[in-house]
Motif scaffolding. Structure first.
Motif, PDB file in Angstrom:
ATOM      1  N   HIS A  96       0.848  -1.185   0.000  1.00  0.00           N
ATOM      2  CA  HIS A  96       0.000   0.000   0.000  1.00  0.00           C
ATOM      3  C   HIS A  96       0.891   1.245   0.000  1.00  0.00           C
ATOM      4  CE1 HIS A  96      -3.138  -2.855   1.206  1.00  0.00           C
ATOM      5  NE2 HIS A  96      -2.244  -3.309   2.078  1.00  0.00           N
ATOM      6  N   VAL A  97       0.648   2.135  -0.936  1.00  0.00           N
ATOM      7  CA  VAL A  97       1.416   3.372  -1.037  1.00  0.00           C
ATOM      8  C   VAL A  97       0.457   4.543  -0.869  1.00  0.00           C
ATOM      9  CG1 VAL A  97       2.956   4.765  -2.453  1.00  0.00           C
ATOM     10  CG2 VAL A  97       3.070   2.267  -2.585  1.00  0.00           C
ATOM     11  N   TYR A  98       0.717   5.362   0.134  1.00  0.00           N
ATOM     12  CA  TYR A  98      -0.095   6.545   0.425  1.00  0.00           C
ATOM     13  C   TYR A  98       0.649   7.788  -0.043  1.00  0.00           C
ATOM     14  CZ  TYR A  98      -2.426   3.315   3.651  1.00  0.00           C
ATOM     15  OH  TYR A  98      -3.092   2.249   4.210  1.00  0.00           O
ATOM     16  N   GLY A  99      -0.112   8.813  -0.407  1.00  0.00           N
ATOM     17  CA  GLY A  99       0.492  10.063  -0.834  1.00  0.00           C
ATOM     18  C   GLY A  99      -0.441  11.231  -0.589  1.00  0.00           C
ATOM     19  N   PRO A 100      -0.001  12.449  -0.888  1.00  0.00           N
ATOM     20  CA  PRO A 100      -0.851  13.636  -0.696  1.00  0.00           C
ATOM     21  C   PRO A 100      -2.106  13.575  -1.560  1.00  0.00           C
ATOM     22  CG  PRO A 100       1.458  14.247  -1.005  1.00  0.00           C
ATOM     23  CD  PRO A 100       1.359  12.798  -1.348  1.00  0.00           C
ATOM     24  N   ASP A 101      -3.198  14.053  -1.015  1.00  0.00           N
ATOM     25  CA  ASP A 101      -4.476  14.077  -1.726  1.00  0.00           C
ATOM     26  C   ASP A 101      -4.588  15.403  -2.476  1.00  0.00           C
ATOM     27  OD1 ASP A 101      -6.962  13.557  -2.666  1.00  0.00           O
ATOM     28  OD2 ASP A 101      -7.977  13.577  -0.728  1.00  0.00           O
ATOM     29  N   ARG A 102      -3.829  15.552  -3.548  1.00  0.00           N
ATOM     30  CA  ARG A 102      -3.731  16.831  -4.257  1.00  0.00           C
ATOM     31  C   ARG A 102      -5.057  17.270  -4.864  1.00  0.00           C
ATOM     32  NH1 ARG A 102       1.587  17.559  -4.012  1.00  0.00           N
ATOM     33  NH2 ARG A 102       2.967  15.743  -4.091  1.00  0.00           N
ATOM     34  N   ASP A 103      -5.894  16.319  -5.273  1.00  0.00           N
ATOM     35  CA  ASP A 103      -7.166  16.650  -5.911  1.00  0.00           C
ATOM     36  C   ASP A 103      -8.352  16.545  -4.955  1.00  0.00           C
ATOM     37  OD1 ASP A 103      -5.876  17.061  -8.368  1.00  0.00           O
ATOM     38  OD2 ASP A 103      -5.922  14.904  -8.796  1.00  0.00           O
ATOM     39  N   ALA A 104      -8.073  16.375  -3.642  1.00  0.00           N
ATOM     40  CA  ALA A 104      -9.124  16.323  -2.619  1.00  0.00           C
ATOM     41  C   ALA A 104     -10.175  15.267  -2.941  1.00  0.00           C
ATOM     42  CB  ALA A 104      -9.776  17.695  -2.457  1.00  0.00           C
ATOM     43  N   THR A 105      -9.728  14.071  -3.288  1.00  0.00           N
ATOM     44  CA  THR A 105     -10.662  12.990  -3.596  1.00  0.00           C
ATOM     45  C   THR A 105     -11.151  12.274  -2.342  1.00  0.00           C
ATOM     46  OG1 THR A 105      -8.882  11.366  -3.839  1.00  0.00           O
ATOM     47  CG2 THR A 105      -9.505  12.628  -5.807  1.00  0.00           C
ATOM     48  N   GLY A 106     -10.372  12.325  -1.258  1.00  0.00           N
ATOM     49  CA  GLY A 106     -10.766  11.665  -0.024  1.00  0.00           C
ATOM     50  C   GLY A 106     -10.626  10.163  -0.050  1.00  0.00           C
ATOM     51  N   GLU A 107      -9.906   9.627  -1.041  1.00  0.00           N
ATOM     52  CA  GLU A 107      -9.753   8.174  -1.137  1.00  0.00           C
ATOM     53  C   GLU A 107      -8.779   7.657  -0.078  1.00  0.00           C
ATOM     54  OE1 GLU A 107      -8.854   6.817  -5.061  1.00  0.00           O
ATOM     55  OE2 GLU A 107     -10.120   8.326  -6.000  1.00  0.00           O
ATOM     56  N   GLN A 108      -8.908   6.363   0.217  1.00  0.00           N
ATOM     57  CA  GLN A 108      -8.132   5.772   1.304  1.00  0.00           C
ATOM     58  C   GLN A 108      -6.643   5.702   0.994  1.00  0.00           C
ATOM     59  OE1 GLN A 108     -10.037   2.512   3.262  1.00  0.00           O
ATOM     60  NE2 GLN A 108      -8.116   1.522   3.796  1.00  0.00           N
ATOM     61  N   ARG A 109      -6.254   5.742  -0.264  1.00  0.00           N
ATOM     62  CA  ARG A 109      -4.828   5.653  -0.591  1.00  0.00           C
ATOM     63  C   ARG A 109      -4.109   6.985  -0.394  1.00  0.00           C
ATOM     64  NH1 ARG A 109      -4.788   5.592  -7.228  1.00  0.00           N
ATOM     65  NH2 ARG A 109      -6.533   7.027  -7.529  1.00  0.00           N
TER      66      ARG A 109
END
Length: 310
Positions: A108-121
């Motif tokens: 699992h790779v997490y990163g910044p939510d640049r587009d404000a999608t709110g997804e779990q990744r």
């Protein structure tokens, strides 16, 4: 299977029928026949006069809960047997061969939510706090979530102490069974430390760390799983840093910024990658204008969580 890797709590009629039939072979059944020879029918007084299907369903449900850890094993044609309160409980064909997750499913790779999608990744929320005298992190919570940037400062005068902390949070749930999860962030950072010539015994510190908490859905009580950190900056006024002195680096697993925890189905896990700034203005003997300060500009481009099934 339900979302989150949990088996749905449902008992089928065929299972009830099978287990009711198995009562004919139990020691409890034989004792009940003798005791009821001159009384009511056995079926009416069996198990404290409760309906047999209800009693069997209750025992079966408790039995099944004890087998939850086995539901993620590759068992074919298994037969499970248990004696519960004098009842023989036998389940056959309950376990089925489960598809083994691919290696990519456990990475699992997490990163910044640049587009404000709110997804779990992506990063889901931020953690910000500071004490009296400290400057709060200059990046706000939304900015941390959107960019992964942890920029802040903390400064004090003689006789003061302060801290400032900011972190990016992400959500993890065990989808494939109990596992050991290794958390490995990537955190490049630059720090500026400052003292003046009045500072005596002053110090500044910067820690980068990983905090893991867990909870059950519907339960507000959280449990701390891990709080691991490494020190990337530690300076004192005795080292002669009278102006901004720059230090930089990259905190990764080879530098010690890595930790693990055990995740089980049915719990949710919050993972925070944080920066902690701490300043101490020194004690007795410091000049009235003694000053210590640390500024940090760090980012969390991504965080890797690697599962190893238990």
């Amino acid at each position: 299977m339900a979302d989150g890797g949990e088996r749905e709590d449902h008992i089928g009629d065929d299972e009830i029928e099978m287990l009711v039939g198995s009562l004919d072979r139990t020691a409890l059944r034989r004792r009940a026949i003798i005791a009821a020879a001159s009384g009511p029918a056995v079926e009416e007084q069996l198990l404290d006069d409760r309906p047999v299907p209800d009693a069997v369903a209750e025992r079966l449900d408790r039995f099944r809960q004890t087998l939850v850890p086995l539901t993620h094993l590759d068992l074919r044609g298994a037969v499970m047997h248990k004696v519960s309160d004098g009842l023989d409980l036998t389940m056959s064909g309950w376990f089925e061969a489960m598809a083994q997750p691919e290696p990519r499913d456990l990475l699992h790779v997490y990163g910044p939510d640049r587009d404000a999608t709110g997804e779990q990744r992506y990063y889901r929320w931020a953690w910000l706090d500071h004490s009296t005298y400290a400057s709060a992190f200059s990046t706000t919570g939304p900015a941390i979530v959107r960019s992964g940037r942890l920029a802040g400062s903390c400064g004090v005068y003689w006789g003061q102490w302060a801290f400032s902390v900011g972190g990016a949070g992400m959500l993890f749930t065990a989808q494939h069974g109990a596992s050991r999860v290794s958390v490995r962030p990537y955190v490049p950072w630059v720090a500026l430390t400052s003292f003046n010539h009045y500072s005596i015994g002053a110090s500044v510190v910067c820690h980068l760390g990983i905090l893991v908490e867990s909870w059950r859905p519907g339960d507000a009580q959280t449990q701390q799983e891990r709080d691991h950190f490494i020190t990337v900056v530690q300076r004192t006024s005795a080292e002669g840093y009278l102006f901004d002195s720059e230090t930089s680096g990259t905190a990764v697993s080879s530098e010690g910024l890595v930790t693990d925890f055990v995740a089980v189905p049915g719990r949710r896990y919050a993972i925070y990658v944080y920066a902690w700034l701490e300043t101490n203005g020194g004690g007795v003997g410091s000049g009235p204008l003694g000053y210590a300060r640390i500024e940090l500009d760090a980012s969390v481009p991504f965080v890797v969580a690697q599962e190893t099934l238990l």
